[in-house]
Write a protein that holds these residues in place. Structure first.
Motif: not given
Length: 174
Positions: A90-95, A100-115
């Motif tokens: 696998x390889x993972x890249x961070x977007x 942010x959700x309420x209360x400042x919770x940060x949601x990060x996204x990734x792109x996953x390549x499972x091979x």
């Protein structure tokens, strides 16, 4: 992409080689017509037995897939690895962007390549909020139902531009 491949120990290719067998009392070996062995080119490690029409996606193809996104600053390579002696890579890249959700919770996204270099398993490229670092997080990410994923079987050649088009639409869902 090459630095990450080397650091993750993924700077090897998959080769398909013919299979044969011999019978102890016979002098000749016999070729298996409908199957081939998948081996790692650096050490000859057997990864799996596949049909002759199975097309491996090389590790370098997975890493090159991310290259244009990373060069544009949309993503950065995050983690990569292999499991089960190279049968699943696998390889993972961070977007770069997040929300942010309420209360400042940060949601990060990734792109996953499972091979997977394994019969019966498809290449899976998906957006995920899961930071993949081990088998548990890879299983969690791949086990989640996702509308923002592309699965490709190994009977076709890997076409990165077509996948990027589909993911362009899917990225709006993230």
């Amino acid at each position: 992409p090459n630095e990450m491949m080397v650091a993750a120990g993924l700077d090897w290719n998959v080769q398909k080689v013919d299979l044969s067998y011999s019978i102890p009392y016979a002098e000749d070996s016999n070729k298996v017509e409908s199957k081939q062995a998948l081996i790692r080119d650096t050490d000859g490690k057997l990864l799996d037995i596949v049909g002759v029409d199975w097309n491996p996606v090389q590790n370098v193809e997975a890493f090159n897939f991310f290259d244009s996104f990373c060069k544009q600053g949309q993503m950065s390579m995050h983690t990569a690895g292999s499991l089960f002696d190279g049968k699943r890579v696998w390889a993972l890249a961070k977007i770069a962007s997040h929300f942010e959700l309420f209360n400042g919770d940060k949601v990060e996204g990734f792109l996953l390549f499972s091979n997977p270099h394994k019969f019966g398993q498809a290449v899976d490229i998906r957006f995920t909020p899961v930071r993949v670092v081990c088998n548990n997080t890879l299983t969690l990410s791949l086990g989640t139902a996702a509308q923002n994923a592309v699965k490709l079987n190994h009977r076709r050649e890997f076409e990165p531009e077509g996948v990027k088009q589909v993911l362009g639409l899917a990225s709006q869902h993230m």
